[in-house]
Scaffold this active site. Structure first.
Site, PDB file in Angstrom:
ATOM      1  N   SER A  37       0.791  -1.303   0.029  1.00 17.55           N
ATOM      2  CA  SER A  37      -0.035  -0.071   0.045  1.00 17.55           C
ATOM      3  C   SER A  37       0.815   1.234   0.053  1.00 17.55           C
ATOM      4  CB  SER A  37      -0.767   0.000   1.335  1.00 17.55           C
ATOM      5  OG  SER A  37      -1.226  -1.021   1.639  1.00 17.55           O
ATOM      6  N   HIS A  63      -2.446  -2.990  -6.306  1.00 21.39           N
ATOM      7  CA  HIS A  63      -2.868  -2.713  -4.859  1.00 21.39           C
ATOM      8  C   HIS A  63      -4.340  -2.874  -4.838  1.00 21.39           C
ATOM      9  CE1 HIS A  63      -3.653   0.696  -1.705  1.00 21.39           C
ATOM     10  NE2 HIS A  63      -3.455  -0.505  -0.981  1.00 21.39           N
ATOM     11  N   GLU A  75      -5.549  -0.565  -7.534  1.00 21.38           N
ATOM     12  CA  GLU A  75      -4.419   0.394  -8.315  1.00 21.38           C
ATOM     13  C   GLU A  75      -3.460  -0.343  -8.926  1.00 21.38           C
ATOM     14  OE1 GLU A  75      -4.514   4.401  -5.399  1.00 21.38           O
ATOM     15  OE2 GLU A  75      -3.652   2.710  -4.681  1.00 21.38           O
ATOM     16  N   ASN A 131      -4.173   6.189  -1.002  1.00 15.78           N
ATOM     17  CA  ASN A 131      -3.747   6.490   0.531  1.00 15.78           C
ATOM     18  C   ASN A 131      -2.981   7.854   0.775  1.00 15.78           C
ATOM     19  OD1 ASN A 131      -5.040   4.179   1.370  1.00 15.78           O
ATOM     20  ND2 ASN A 131      -3.268   2.961   1.114  1.00 15.78           N
TER      21      ASN A 131
END
Ligand code: TC6
Length: 696
Positions: free
Chosen positions: A406, A427, A439, A477
């Site tokens: 991540s 991801h 992702e 994130n």
């Protein structure tokens, strides 16, 4: 005749065939063609008219690309009324997806037949509008008010069988739409069947529309279109005539057509489709993926394995010990049992997926034949590099080696192998068999066909795949860290975490940042904070109450206490009284005098932080286009779809106002609130984020 509608005669029947690929959308040419076809059929002595579509579907709806542009005649509502009013018998034969305006044309026809695989529905509310071509007036007349309300407010697609049961269609027949439609029309003519106009049927029954409106508004978390559609159905039951009902439907339709939410939802519709179209992948074939490896069988690894199994990919999962193997298998079986319970798979499929399709082993040698491996082990560079060294030794040449990290640098992970061109980031978001976002992280040496393979896998797993470059946290994130930090700042300065969560859910998110932290486990973010602490810029303001909470062993739902206190067996929590003491202590230690924040200011700061970071992510090329960011936030972070995504929302609010606010916040903290250069540039050039999507 228009080219979009072909006209032919088959005996007494005039046949109108739609030919407007790919989905026979009811654009202006199709509407003109239908109108001309009805008029011509009336003039040349036909006794019946058959309407059907060429290619993969009957009309899949109005042409969404025309929305927001000046309307062109003939309009769909008038066209539907004209079809219904003709003295000839009109039959619609449906296949594929008869949606929105498409189903409205069918409802304006006098008889409806469909192939068994046909699906139908009125999904307009998902585009921020309502069925505005008589759908809210005709559907309840054939299906009843309750059924119509359910279909219209959810936009659900139903099967032909359900449509037959609800009285929406008259017959289901195997075959080609033209053949079954002609046979049905012929039969009706032979029987002397009457012209049967839905608009002439009695008004449907009234129900408690106010209660239905309130319930729908609540369920939509602020989305207006389903609730407004309730009022249109109400008009079907209560207006003094069918025409008066149509008029009310029109007024409500125009109200929604002018709304920001309509723009947001239509942006989401097109962006969802555009996001996986990358110019750099034109003509690049993905590698074949017929089997998948997964390293690590925790929640994430088990979710990824479940997603792969459900997509028909056999999985080899590697764990470290026999106990971990058993636990991983248990997790996957639990996930698949859920799918079985919900009717997504049969018992036989369950047996196959947990049997021959799934291998769980401790030896990397079991991976020798897989085409793609996703590593989902502990988030630590040393551990990841060791795993990739082993993958390099055991996987066959050409296998794609993916990391589910991540935050960590995929280039550094790739460098642990002798084949960095085969390494990519994939991801997933937890639970990986449920969450739609993927992702696809491109490292410096990732080969184009490996990137293409990541996107092909995303499609196969029914994910929304978004390309991301490398940075701390990738697209999602990284942005989340920024808006979460903004939330912590307002709390440090005097708002409460519960005010923030309330404001954020009021905006349409399913959860606020503090409740979300509790759900995810506060310890996870605490670990990331500790990791970053040594490299932190001294100018950064650092709220401490989050750490203080964790230091007390409060990690959220998993420990029963975090920002909220959770009673066993109950899902939601109640505010943790201890939190305000920690915040007060933090304020005291940092010399902060708390002040009041209005809900509007809390939201504005939260959204400005999100938009500003998103603009940096685009400006730095981490995300290619603003729409990529929008899709990440929609499908991975619960951003309300009716706003289209943070950058669409920003466009709708006006970028100059957002920049001005960011600059005013920078007067208090010019480290966190540094305006994104892209935002400054767009404001200087009077452009929108959306302008950057074109040609991207
Ligand atoms: C309405 O009817 C309102 C009426 C009231 C008026 C008063 N218009 O999804 P796919 C494009 S509102 C224009 O990849 P699938 C799509 O963008 C409408 N374009 O295919 C894509 O273009 P690209 C109510 C449309 O097989 C291409 O067609 N109807 C439209 O996976 C292929 O689409 C709906 O909401 C359209 N209506 O799924 C239905 N529809 O290749 C919306 C599609 O350039 N459509 N395109 O990217 C769908 O749900 C799906 O497209 C599908 C086909 C189920 C029909």
């Amino acid at each position: 005749m228009s080219e979009a509608i072909a006209y032919e005669r088959a005996g007494d029947i005039a046949v109108l065939k739609a030919q407007n690929p790919p989905v026979n959308a009811l654009g202006v040419d199709v509407r003109k063609g239908l109108l001309a076809g009805i008029e011509r059929a009336e003039q040349d002595g036909a006794k019946a008219v058959l309407i059907y579509g060429e290619g993969k579907t009957y009309f899949a709806g109005a042409d969404i690309r025309e929305f927001g542009k000046p309307p062109q005649e003939p309009w769909l509502p008038g066209l539907c009324s004209r079809i219904e009013a003709t003295p000839l018998i009109v039959v619609s034969a449906m296949h594929g997806t008869a949606l929105g305006g498409g189903l409205e044309v069918a409802l304006a026809s006098h008889y409806r037949i469909a192939v068994p695989s046909a699906k139908m529905g009125l999904p307009e509310v998902n585009l921020g509008i309502l069925p505005g071509a008589g759908g809210t007036q005709r559907l309840p007349r054939v299906a009843g008010t309750e059924a119509a309300l359910e279909m219209i407010t959810t936009g659900r697609h139903i099967s032909a069988a359900e449509a037959l049961e609800k009285g929406i269609i008259d017959r289901i027949e195997e075959g080609e739409p033209r053949e079954i439609g002609l046979a049905y029309a012929q039969e009706l003519l032979e029987q002397g069947a009457p012209r049967r106009a839905v608009g002439e049927m009695p008004a449907p029954e009234a129900v408690d529309f106010d209660a239905a409106y309130d319930a729908t508004l609540k369920k939509g978390r602020g989305q207006l279109s389903p609730a407004v559609a309730v009022r249109a159905v109400q008009a079907a039951a209560e207006a003094e005539s069918f025409e008066a009902g149509l008029k009310r439907e029109r007024e409500l339709f125009m109200e929604l057509m002018d709304s920001d939410q309509r723009q947001g939802l239509i942006h989401a519709f097109f962006s969802e489709r555009a996001v996986s179209k990358l110019p750099e992948l034109d003509g690049v074939a993905p590698r074949d993926v017929a089997s998948m490896g997964v390293i690590g069988g925790g929640t994430m690894g088990a979710g990824i394995a479940t997603a792969a199994l459900l997509a028909g990919l056999p999985v080899v999962l590697i764990e470290m010990t026999d106990e971990a193997v058993a636990a991983a298998r248990g997790r996957i079986e639990g996930n698949l049992k859920g799918a079985l319970k919900r009717g997504k798979i049969s018992q036989a499929q369950y047996d196959q997926l947990t049997g021959e399709a799934l291998t769980v082993a401790t030896d990397y040698a079991a991976l020798s034949e897989v085409d793609l491996v996703v590593e989902a082990v502990f988030e630590d560079m040393g551990v990841k590099r060791e795993v990739f060294g082993k993958l390099d030794a055991h996987c066959k040449p050409g296998a794609v080696l993916a990391t589910n990290t991540s935050y960590l640098d995929v280039d550094e992970i790739a460098a642990a192998t002798s084949r960095p061109q085969d390494v990519i980031g994939l991801h997933f978001f937890s639970p990986a068999h449920v969450m739609k976002l993927l992702e696809v992280v491109v490292a410096e040496k990732t080969a184009p066909e490996v990137l293409a393979t990541g996107f092909a896998l995303g499609k196969r797993l029914k994910k929304v795949a978004v390309r991301s470059g490398i940075c701390d946290g990738f697209i999602g994130n990284r942005i989340m860290n920024a808006y979460r930090r903004a939330a912590e700042y307002v709390v440090l300065d005097g708002a409460s975490p519960y005010q923030v969560d309330k404001v954020v859910t009021g905006f349409g998110f399913p959860m606020g940042p503090f409740a979300m932290g509790d759900l995810a486990g506060l310890d996870i973010n605490w670990a990331a904070r500790k990791r970053r602490a040594p490299t932190r810029d001294p100018r950064e303001r650092v709220p401490r109450f989050y750490e203080m909470l964790c230091e007390g062993g409060n990690f959220g739902q998993k420990t029963g206490k975090g920002f909220y206190v959770y009673e066993e067996g109950k899902r939601g929590g109640v505010p943790n009284p201890h939190v305000s003491e920690l915040i007060a202590k933090d304020q005291e230690q940092q010399g902060v005098t708390p002040r009041e924040f209005s809900d509007a200011e809390v939201l504005r700061r939260y959204m400005c932080a999100m938009v500003n970071e998103a603009a940096k992510v685009v400006g730095e090329g981490i995300a290619r286009r603003p729409l990529d960011v929008d899709m990440v936030m929609l499908f991975g972070y619960g951003f309300p779809r009716f706003w289209g995504g943070p950058l669409k929302w920003a466009d709708l609010q006006g970028l100059d106002g957002i920049l001005a606010d960011i600059r005013s916040y920078a007067a208090e903290d010019n480290f966190f609130w540094q305006p994104a250069p892209l935002l400054e540039q767009l404001v200087a050039e009077s452009k929108s984020f959306d302008s950057q999507n074109k040609g991207g």
